[in-house]
Design a protein around this motif. Structure first.
Motif, PDB file in Angstrom:
ATOM      1  N   ALA A 141       0.839  -1.204   0.000  1.00 49.08           N
ATOM      2  CA  ALA A 141       0.000   0.000   0.000  1.00 49.08           C
ATOM      3  C   ALA A 141       0.873   1.253   0.000  1.00 49.08           C
ATOM      4  O   ALA A 141       0.585   2.231  -0.707  1.00 49.08           O
ATOM      5  CB  ALA A 141      -0.934  -0.012   1.209  1.00 49.08           C
ATOM      6  N   TRP A 142       1.947   1.218   0.779  1.00 46.36           N
ATOM      7  CA  TRP A 142       2.869   2.365   0.826  1.00 46.36           C
ATOM      8  C   TRP A 142       3.552   2.550  -0.519  1.00 46.36           C
ATOM      9  O   TRP A 142       3.674   3.680  -1.012  1.00 46.36           O
ATOM     10  CB  TRP A 142       3.911   2.139   1.924  1.00 46.36           C
ATOM     11  N   LEU A 143       3.978   1.458  -1.124  1.00 48.52           N
ATOM     12  CA  LEU A 143       4.641   1.541  -2.428  1.00 48.52           C
ATOM     13  C   LEU A 143       3.692   2.082  -3.495  1.00 48.52           C
ATOM     14  O   LEU A 143       4.110   2.867  -4.359  1.00 48.52           O
ATOM     15  CB  LEU A 143       5.173   0.166  -2.842  1.00 48.52           C
ATOM     16  N   GLU A 144       2.448   1.694  -3.445  1.00 47.65           N
ATOM     17  CA  GLU A 144       1.494   2.209  -4.429  1.00 47.65           C
ATOM     18  C   GLU A 144       1.303   3.709  -4.268  1.00 47.65           C
ATOM     19  O   GLU A 144       1.145   4.433  -5.255  1.00 47.65           O
ATOM     20  CB  GLU A 144       0.167   1.473  -4.310  1.00 47.65           C
ATOM     21  N   ALA A 166      11.869  -3.998  -7.466  1.00 48.09           N
ATOM     22  CA  ALA A 166      11.587  -5.211  -8.240  1.00 48.09           C
ATOM     23  C   ALA A 166      12.016  -6.512  -7.556  1.00 48.09           C
ATOM     24  O   ALA A 166      11.231  -7.473  -7.525  1.00 48.09           O
ATOM     25  CB  ALA A 166      12.215  -5.096  -9.625  1.00 48.09           C
ATOM     26  N   PRO A 167      13.229  -6.610  -6.998  1.00 51.48           N
ATOM     27  CA  PRO A 167      13.622  -7.892  -6.400  1.00 51.48           C
ATOM     28  C   PRO A 167      12.712  -8.327  -5.260  1.00 51.48           C
ATOM     29  O   PRO A 167      12.454  -9.526  -5.089  1.00 51.48           O
ATOM     30  CB  PRO A 167      15.046  -7.613  -5.891  1.00 51.48           C
ATOM     31  N   TYR A 168      12.221  -7.372  -4.490  1.00 53.32           N
ATOM     32  CA  TYR A 168      11.429  -7.702  -3.316  1.00 53.32           C
ATOM     33  C   TYR A 168       9.998  -8.087  -3.675  1.00 53.32           C
ATOM     34  O   TYR A 168       9.460  -9.067  -3.152  1.00 53.32           O
ATOM     35  CB  TYR A 168      11.451  -6.525  -2.341  1.00 53.32           C
ATOM     36  N   VAL A 169       9.379  -7.330  -4.550  1.00 53.41           N
ATOM     37  CA  VAL A 169       8.015  -7.661  -4.952  1.00 53.41           C
ATOM     38  C   VAL A 169       8.001  -8.987  -5.696  1.00 53.41           C
ATOM     39  O   VAL A 169       7.111  -9.820  -5.505  1.00 53.41           O
ATOM     40  CB  VAL A 169       7.411  -6.540  -5.826  1.00 53.41           C
ATOM     41  N   GLY A 176       3.633 -16.292  -1.743  1.00 53.15           N
ATOM     42  CA  GLY A 176       2.186 -16.123  -1.738  1.00 53.15           C
ATOM     43  C   GLY A 176       1.715 -14.747  -1.328  1.00 53.15           C
ATOM     44  O   GLY A 176       0.526 -14.551  -1.039  1.00 53.15           O
ATOM     45  N   ASN A 177       2.619 -13.768  -1.324  1.00 51.41           N
ATOM     46  CA  ASN A 177       2.271 -12.411  -0.885  1.00 51.41           C
ATOM     47  C   ASN A 177       2.398 -11.375  -1.995  1.00 51.41           C
ATOM     48  O   ASN A 177       2.487 -10.179  -1.717  1.00 51.41           O
ATOM     49  CB  ASN A 177       3.162 -11.992   0.295  1.00 51.41           C
ATOM     50  N   GLY A 178       2.435 -11.817  -3.236  1.00 48.18           N
ATOM     51  CA  GLY A 178       2.583 -10.875  -4.336  1.00 48.18           C
ATOM     52  C   GLY A 178       1.348 -10.019  -4.531  1.00 48.18           C
ATOM     53  O   GLY A 178       0.253 -10.363  -4.071  1.00 48.18           O
ATOM     54  N   PRO A 179       1.488  -8.884  -5.209  1.00 50.67           N
ATOM     55  CA  PRO A 179       0.344  -8.005  -5.466  1.00 50.67           C
ATOM     56  C   PRO A 179      -0.596  -8.617  -6.493  1.00 50.67           C
ATOM     57  O   PRO A 179      -0.188  -9.440  -7.316  1.00 50.67           O
ATOM     58  CB  PRO A 179       1.004  -6.738  -6.015  1.00 50.67           C
ATOM     59  N   ASP A 180      -1.871  -8.239  -6.434  1.00 50.31           N
ATOM     60  CA  ASP A 180      -2.817  -8.667  -7.458  1.00 50.31           C
ATOM     61  C   ASP A 180      -2.350  -8.152  -8.814  1.00 50.31           C
ATOM     62  O   ASP A 180      -1.870  -7.008  -8.921  1.00 50.31           O
ATOM     63  CB  ASP A 180      -4.214  -8.130  -7.158  1.00 50.31           C
ATOM     64  N   GLU A 181      -2.510  -8.967  -9.844  1.00 49.10           N
ATOM     65  CA  GLU A 181      -2.030  -8.583 -11.170  1.00 49.10           C
ATOM     66  C   GLU A 181      -2.675  -7.295 -11.671  1.00 49.10           C
ATOM     67  O   GLU A 181      -2.056  -6.531 -12.401  1.00 49.10           O
ATOM     68  CB  GLU A 181      -2.278  -9.718 -12.166  1.00 49.10           C
ATOM     69  N   GLY A 182      -3.928  -7.066 -11.291  1.00 49.19           N
ATOM     70  CA  GLY A 182      -4.632  -5.876 -11.760  1.00 49.19           C
ATOM     71  C   GLY A 182      -4.426  -4.651 -10.904  1.00 49.19           C
ATOM     72  O   GLY A 182      -4.925  -3.565 -11.234  1.00 49.19           O
ATOM     73  N   SER A 183      -3.688  -4.784  -9.796  1.00 51.51           N
ATOM     74  CA  SER A 183      -3.439  -3.643  -8.921  1.00 51.51           C
ATOM     75  C   SER A 183      -2.398  -2.717  -9.532  1.00 51.51           C
ATOM     76  O   SER A 183      -1.709  -3.070 -10.493  1.00 51.51           O
ATOM     77  CB  SER A 183      -2.950  -4.130  -7.548  1.00 51.51           C
ATOM     78  N   THR A 184      -2.277  -1.543  -8.968  1.00 54.99           N
ATOM     79  CA  THR A 184      -1.275  -0.586  -9.443  1.00 54.99           C
ATOM     80  C   THR A 184       0.124  -1.186  -9.382  1.00 54.99           C
ATOM     81  O   THR A 184       0.915  -1.076 -10.320  1.00 54.99           O
ATOM     82  CB  THR A 184      -1.331   0.700  -8.605  1.00 54.99           C
ATOM     83  N   LEU A 185       0.421  -1.854  -8.270  1.00 60.71           N
ATOM     84  CA  LEU A 185       1.748  -2.447  -8.102  1.00 60.71           C
ATOM     85  C   LEU A 185       1.916  -3.661  -9.016  1.00 60.71           C
ATOM     86  O   LEU A 185       3.004  -3.887  -9.563  1.00 60.71           O
ATOM     87  CB  LEU A 185       1.959  -2.845  -6.643  1.00 60.71           C
ATOM     88  N   LEU A 189       4.795  -4.153 -11.866  1.00 62.22           N
ATOM     89  CA  LEU A 189       5.707  -5.293 -11.924  1.00 62.22           C
ATOM     90  C   LEU A 189       5.696  -5.920 -13.312  1.00 62.22           C
ATOM     91  O   LEU A 189       6.749  -6.320 -13.823  1.00 62.22           O
ATOM     92  CB  LEU A 189       5.326  -6.330 -10.869  1.00 62.22           C
ATOM     93  N   ALA A 190       4.521  -5.998 -13.919  1.00 57.54           N
ATOM     94  CA  ALA A 190       4.431  -6.554 -15.275  1.00 57.54           C
ATOM     95  C   ALA A 190       5.244  -5.719 -16.255  1.00 57.54           C
ATOM     96  O   ALA A 190       5.931  -6.262 -17.132  1.00 57.54           O
ATOM     97  CB  ALA A 190       2.970  -6.624 -15.713  1.00 57.54           C
ATOM     98  N   ARG A 191       5.183  -4.399 -16.109  1.00 60.64           N
ATOM     99  CA  ARG A 191       5.995  -3.522 -16.976  1.00 60.64           C
ATOM    100  C   ARG A 191       7.478  -3.739 -16.718  1.00 60.64           C
ATOM    101  O   ARG A 191       8.288  -3.815 -17.653  1.00 60.64           O
ATOM    102  CB  ARG A 191       5.638  -2.056 -16.730  1.00 60.64           C
ATOM    103  N   ALA A 192       7.855  -3.831 -15.436  1.00 57.56           N
ATOM    104  CA  ALA A 192       9.267  -3.994 -15.090  1.00 57.56           C
ATOM    105  C   ALA A 192       9.821  -5.300 -15.649  1.00 57.56           C
ATOM    106  O   ALA A 192      10.956  -5.357 -16.119  1.00 57.56           O
ATOM    107  CB  ALA A 192       9.447  -3.948 -13.571  1.00 57.56           C
ATOM    108  N   ARG A 193       9.018  -6.337 -15.641  1.00 58.27           N
ATOM    109  CA  ARG A 193       9.476  -7.643 -16.112  1.00 58.27           C
ATOM    110  C   ARG A 193       9.676  -7.692 -17.625  1.00 58.27           C
ATOM    111  O   ARG A 193      10.279  -8.639 -18.130  1.00 58.27           O
ATOM    112  CB  ARG A 193       8.467  -8.718 -15.696  1.00 58.27           C
TER     113      ARG A 193
END
Length: 260
Positions: A141-144, A166-169, A176-185, A189-193
């Protein structure tokens, strides 16, 4: 040729590899022998008395600590720039880096202690996992909020802020703690990858995970000592795992940073 001592699962080393790759700098990778057992030696320990990865060797320059290495890279190879232009923006991305290097790293590291090294089982393991999930959600939430409406943590383009996150997310997904794919974060991450520097670094980390299946047994034999540096120790204690620390000290399979 630059030499980077690393371990593929180290987020600190991952930051440096992404930076070097973004700048198109050739480098050779080495994993220091004996580091997991607290027995690193040779050139590595001579150049880095803290016995931690990453370590960058560039001629006479022997530099350890990931942030200092990033600063060296930016100073020596300023193009393309990884830091934003204004002082306030530079301070902002450095703050993001510091939060991820301390708070976020400690959570993922603690989960590794449970999942890979089997330091806790049953109710204690479940408690630690639940607290890690709660803490990760708050960090996301803070990162977003830091990302806002920008595509990148660095602002207009990928840079220091992004390679610091990127390494941490990415690692949190495996726990099992990754962000939802549709969330801002998740969209970030999809862009970064899609960037070659990130994709290759993450691929190296994924390939290394296979070797973690046997580490719990090695730990029990006393052949592996995990380093409980400052923020990691704090996380384990505050999250309810003080008995993990005490048992590790008793069995002599944890270690603390020493300056050789």
């Amino acid at each position: 040729m630059i030499t980077l001592y690393e371990h593929p699962l180290s987020p600190y080393a991952q930051k440096v590899k992404i930076a070097l790759r973004e700048k198109g700098i050739d480098f050779a990778l080495k994993v220091p022998g004996g580091i997991g057992a607290g027995g690193a030696a040779g050139e590595f320990i001579e150049a880095n008395p803290r016995a931690e990865v990453p370590l960058l060797i560039d001629g006479e320059a022997h530099i350890f600590d990931s942030t200092i290495i990033l600063e060296y890279i930016e100073d020596k190879w300023p193009t393309p720039p990884l830091l934003p232009h204004t002082p306030v923006e530079r301070a902002r991305v450095r703050t993001i880096e510091d939060v991820c290097d301390t708070h976020y790293e400690a959570i993922n590291w603690g989960l590794g202690e449970i999942s890979w090294f089997r330091r806790a089982e049953g109710e204690l393991a479940e408690t630690l996992r639940e607290r890690a999930a709660e803490q990760t959600e708050k960090l996301h939430a803070w990162l977003e909020r830091q990302l806002g409406k920008s595509d990148w943590f660095n602002g207009a383009s990928f840079g220091w802020g992004d390679l610091s996150v990127a390494p941490y997310v990415n690692a949190s997904i495996g726990f099992g703690n990754g962000p939802d794919e549709g969330s801002t974060l998740g969209r970030w991450l999809a862009r970064a990858r899609t960037r070659e520097s990130v994709a290759l670094t993450m691929k190296e980390a994924s390939a290394s995970i296979a070797g973690m299946e046997v580490v719990a047994g090695i730990l029990d034999q006393g052949l592996f000592k995990r380093e409980y540096r400052d923020h990691r120790l704090e996380w384990m204690v505050k999250s309810g795992g003080i008995e993990v620390v005490l048992k590790g000290i008793e069995r002599n399979n944890i270690r603390f940073t020493e300056f050789e």
